[in-house]
Scaffold this motif. Structure first.
Motif, PDB file in Angstrom:
ATOM      1  N   PRO A 185       0.800  -1.227   0.000  1.00 18.29           N
ATOM      2  CA  PRO A 185       0.000   0.000   0.000  1.00 18.29           C
ATOM      3  C   PRO A 185       0.828   1.270   0.000  1.00 18.29           C
ATOM      4  CG  PRO A 185       0.188  -0.835   2.222  1.00 18.29           C
ATOM      5  CD  PRO A 185       0.889  -1.835   1.343  1.00 18.29           C
ATOM      6  N   GLN A 186       0.180   2.353  -0.452  1.00 14.45           N
ATOM      7  CA  GLN A 186       0.746   3.681  -0.245  1.00 14.45           C
ATOM      8  C   GLN A 186       0.530   4.029   1.230  1.00 14.45           C
ATOM      9  OE1 GLN A 186      -0.503   6.729  -3.121  1.00 14.45           O
ATOM     10  NE2 GLN A 186      -1.392   5.089  -4.360  1.00 14.45           N
ATOM     11  N   ARG A 187       1.528   4.546   1.872  1.00 13.27           N
ATOM     12  CA  ARG A 187       1.413   4.885   3.296  1.00 13.27           C
ATOM     13  C   ARG A 187       1.347   6.395   3.502  1.00 13.27           C
ATOM     14  NH1 ARG A 187       1.594   0.746   6.571  1.00 13.27           N
ATOM     15  NH2 ARG A 187       2.291  -1.249   5.762  1.00 13.27           N
ATOM     16  N   PRO A 188       0.699   6.804   4.609  1.00 15.02           N
ATOM     17  CA  PRO A 188       0.167   6.027   5.728  1.00 15.02           C
ATOM     18  C   PRO A 188      -1.110   5.247   5.368  1.00 15.02           C
ATOM     19  CG  PRO A 188       0.572   8.330   6.352  1.00 15.02           C
ATOM     20  CD  PRO A 188       0.617   8.259   4.860  1.00 15.02           C
ATOM     21  N   VAL A 189      -1.326   4.138   6.096  1.00  8.22           N
ATOM     22  CA  VAL A 189      -2.506   3.298   5.934  1.00  8.22           C
ATOM     23  C   VAL A 189      -3.383   3.426   7.180  1.00  8.22           C
ATOM     24  CG1 VAL A 189      -3.382   0.974   5.536  1.00  8.22           C
ATOM     25  CG2 VAL A 189      -1.172   1.654   4.576  1.00  8.22           C
ATOM     26  N   GLY A 206      -5.825  -7.841  15.736  1.00 12.23           N
ATOM     27  CA  GLY A 206      -4.449  -8.225  16.029  1.00 12.23           C
ATOM     28  C   GLY A 206      -3.544  -8.089  14.819  1.00 12.23           C
ATOM     29  N   ASN A 207      -4.068  -8.391  13.629  1.00  8.04           N
ATOM     30  CA  ASN A 207      -3.277  -8.272  12.408  1.00  8.04           C
ATOM     31  C   ASN A 207      -3.115  -6.815  11.989  1.00  8.04           C
ATOM     32  OD1 ASN A 207      -1.915  -9.364  10.047  1.00  8.04           O
ATOM     33  ND2 ASN A 207      -3.740  -8.798   8.879  1.00  8.04           N
ATOM     34  N   LEU A 208      -4.202  -6.062  12.086  1.00  2.83           N
ATOM     35  CA  LEU A 208      -4.177  -4.684  11.590  1.00  2.83           C
ATOM     36  C   LEU A 208      -3.252  -3.766  12.384  1.00  2.83           C
ATOM     37  CD1 LEU A 208      -7.895  -4.011  10.610  1.00  2.83           C
ATOM     38  CD2 LEU A 208      -5.948  -4.394   9.087  1.00  2.83           C
ATOM     39  N   VAL A 209      -3.187  -3.933  13.694  1.00  2.68           N
ATOM     40  CA  VAL A 209      -2.349  -3.010  14.473  1.00  2.68           C
ATOM     41  C   VAL A 209      -0.880  -3.106  14.075  1.00  2.68           C
ATOM     42  CG1 VAL A 209      -3.899  -2.887  16.465  1.00  2.68           C
ATOM     43  CG2 VAL A 209      -2.102  -4.646  16.407  1.00  2.68           C
ATOM     44  N   ARG A 210      -0.501  -4.212  13.425  1.00  2.00           N
ATOM     45  CA  ARG A 210       0.887  -4.366  12.973  1.00  2.00           C
ATOM     46  C   ARG A 210       1.083  -3.857  11.547  1.00  2.00           C
ATOM     47  NH1 ARG A 210      -0.095  -9.584  15.148  1.00  2.00           N
ATOM     48  NH2 ARG A 210      -0.164 -10.438  13.033  1.00  2.00           N
ATOM     49  N   LYS A 211      -0.025  -3.535  10.863  1.00  2.00           N
ATOM     50  CA  LYS A 211       0.088  -3.208   9.445  1.00  2.00           C
ATOM     51  C   LYS A 211      -0.392  -1.816   9.067  1.00  2.00           C
ATOM     52  CE  LYS A 211       0.150  -7.840   7.562  1.00  2.00           C
ATOM     53  NZ  LYS A 211      -0.280  -8.707   6.443  1.00  2.00           N
ATOM     54  N   VAL A 212      -1.061  -1.128   9.986  1.00  2.00           N
ATOM     55  CA  VAL A 212      -1.581   0.199   9.665  1.00  2.00           C
ATOM     56  C   VAL A 212      -1.040   1.238  10.640  1.00  2.00           C
ATOM     57  CG1 VAL A 212      -3.691  -0.853   8.737  1.00  2.00           C
ATOM     58  CG2 VAL A 212      -3.695   0.019  11.086  1.00  2.00           C
ATOM     59  N   GLU A 213      -1.058   2.475  10.184  1.00  2.00           N
ATOM     60  CA  GLU A 213      -0.605   3.563  11.062  1.00  2.00           C
ATOM     61  C   GLU A 213      -1.723   4.057  11.970  1.00  2.00           C
ATOM     62  OE1 GLU A 213       2.530   2.977   8.416  1.00  2.00           O
ATOM     63  OE2 GLU A 213       0.484   3.378   7.784  1.00  2.00           O
ATOM     64  N   SER A 214      -2.976   3.949  11.510  1.00  2.00           N
ATOM     65  CA  SER A 214      -4.117   4.417  12.294  1.00  2.00           C
ATOM     66  C   SER A 214      -5.236   3.386  12.248  1.00  2.00           C
ATOM     67  CB  SER A 214      -4.651   5.749  11.757  1.00  2.00           C
ATOM     68  OG  SER A 214      -3.641   6.732  11.734  1.00  2.00           O
ATOM     69  N   LEU A 215      -5.862   3.126  13.388  1.00  2.00           N
ATOM     70  CA  LEU A 215      -6.971   2.179  13.467  1.00  2.00           C
ATOM     71  C   LEU A 215      -8.151   2.844  14.164  1.00  2.00           C
ATOM     72  CD1 LEU A 215      -8.236  -0.663  13.261  1.00  2.00           C
ATOM     73  CD2 LEU A 215      -7.084  -1.223  15.417  1.00  2.00           C
ATOM     74  N   VAL A 216      -9.235   3.013  13.422  1.00  2.00           N
ATOM     75  CA  VAL A 216     -10.465   3.586  13.969  1.00  2.00           C
ATOM     76  C   VAL A 216     -11.365   2.431  14.394  1.00  2.00           C
ATOM     77  CG1 VAL A 216     -12.527   4.957  13.483  1.00  2.00           C
ATOM     78  CG2 VAL A 216     -10.321   5.590  12.453  1.00  2.00           C
ATOM     79  N   ILE A 217     -11.799   2.438  15.639  1.00  2.00           N
ATOM     80  CA  ILE A 217     -12.694   1.389  16.139  1.00  2.00           C
ATOM     81  C   ILE A 217     -14.050   2.014  16.426  1.00  2.00           C
ATOM     82  CG2 ILE A 217     -13.105  -0.323  17.947  1.00  2.00           C
ATOM     83  CD1 ILE A 217     -10.095  -0.590  18.264  1.00  2.00           C
TER      84      ILE A 217
END
Length: 399
Positions: A185-189, A206-217
């Motif tokens: 991907p183009q970053r940030p993700v 668990g997978n996403l927190v290692r692969k993205v810069e920001s996580l909206v829950i």
């Protein structure tokens, strides 16, 4: 990921077995949503144009290895003919005599639809003999059903190891979009993950927190995370027994340098009903007798500000109880901004999951995102970082 496509195989005079997903909703014998049928048209028509004879394999419903008349694919023949603008013959079975006769009688420029593969128990058990019986009908196998690729079934995995195999146009489009989102991907993700329960999306988070810069829950999941931080969420949907797990996910995110965005303000009501009286309050101010049913405008502003600094977005799940207004406000507002940024060329946006797709359609922006996946479980398992058997089988064919 490298896969053979329709352009890599000589289809002239070949019978091409095509796994499609046409598991569409029906009412009174009529298809009520043609989306999945319409999306297979490019593959089928291209096979015909290249001199091949397409034979469609698909499941419909959950007959559990038994013949269930109301789950017969016969009901879909009129809708398929209308979408493809080609004659469609129906085989009373997907293997054996009826299937062999239908294939033998198939003329150039026509399509054969085989009966529901799940009428046979060997489909879901990936029985080698059933896979071989399917493979015996054709010369080439094409998988155009990413939405079924997470199942190691005979028509998605077993058959791919028995015939020269390729991906269809829809599958190729899906895999390309997903690779753009998480593969390279183009970053940030950023990722937006909503839904009712944390427990159903543990692997995903668990997978996403290692692969993205920001996580909206968002959604009911957000309530669990708020409660895990000691915030009283009143009568809101909340998995209090998942508090420790939520704290562990937040810790992993912190260690990975992933910023987690939880609601800082919320929309609450005493009843979950259209037109219910609402209040917008700070997240920590939810009354004991109220329910959090949506994220507030301050939270929406924070999410949109993050998206403006983001280059790739993956979205699975709404931010609130979007089915009933006014609890759809946050989801609709963020969807509108995602569409604007995508159209401006600053954001690659990939979304999937039934509720997400419904919300984007409700917002009127479904056609403005970079890609919307019609796959449910397969999209989720891909986001979780899992290997999809139906995809892996096609990769193996490159040796």
């Amino acid at each position: 990921m490298a896969f053979l496509s329709l352009d890599d195989l000589d289809l002239t005079g070949k019978t091409v077995l095509v796994r499609v997903d046409i598991n569409v909703p029906m009412e009174n014998g009529k298809v009520t949503d043609m989306s999945r049928i319409e999306r297979i048209v490019p593959t089928v028509r291209d096979i015909v144009a290249k001199g091949g004879k397409p034979v469609l394999m698909a499941h419909f419903g959950r007959p559990k290895g038994k013949e269930v008349p109301e789950m017969s694919l016969r009901h879909l023949v009129p809708a398929l003919q209308a979408a493809l603008d080609l004659p469609v013959a129906f085989a009373e079975d997907c293997i054996g005599g009826p299937a062999k006769r239908a294939v033998a009688d198939q003329a150039a420029g026509t399509v054969v639809l085989l009966e529901n593969t799940r009428f046979h128990a060997g489909e879901e058990s990936n029985d080698p003999m059933f896979a071989a019986a399917l493979a015996a009908l054709g010369d080439i196998y094409v998988n155009d059903a990413f939405s079924a690729a997470h199942r190691a079934h005979a028509s998605t995995e077993g058959i791919a190891r028995l015939l020269p195999s390729a991906v269809g146009r829809l599958m190729a489009e899906e895999l390309k979009a997903l690779d753009l989102a998480l593969g390279a991907p183009q970053r940030p993700v950023a990722a937006i993950v909503g839904g009712a329960k944390v427990s159903t999306k543990l692997d995903l988070l668990g997978n996403l927190v290692r692969k993205v810069e920001s996580l909206v829950i968002g959604g009911g999941m957000a309530n669990t995370f708020l409660a895990a931080q000691g915030i009283d969420v009143g009568k809101s949907l909340c998995e209090h027994d998942m508090a420790e797990t939520a704290r562990e996910i937040l810790k992993k995110a912190d260690e990975a340098g992933c910023t987690v965005i939880l609601p800082s303000d919320v929309v609450v009501a005493r009843e979950f009903a259209a037109g219910a009286a609402t209040e917008t309050l700070a997240a920590e101010a939810c009354p004991a007798d109220a329910m959090i049913l949506d994220a507030g405008p301050e939270t929406v502003a924070r999410i949109n500000a993050t998206l403006e600094q983001t280059r790739t977005l993956i979205w699975n799940g709404p931010l609130g109880a979007f089915e009933i207004p006014p609890f759809d406000a946050a989801t609709l507002a963020v969807a509108a901004r995602v569409a604007e940024l995508t159209e401006a060329g600053t954001l690659v946006s990939v979304a999937g999951g039934g509720d997400t797709v419904a919300a984007l359609h409700a917002a009127g922006v479904a056609d403005k995102l970079s890609y919307i996946s019609t796959a449910g479980g397969a999209f989720l398992e891909w986001m979780e970082g899992k290997t999809l058997p139906g995809v892996a089988a096609l990769e193996t064919r490159q040796d």
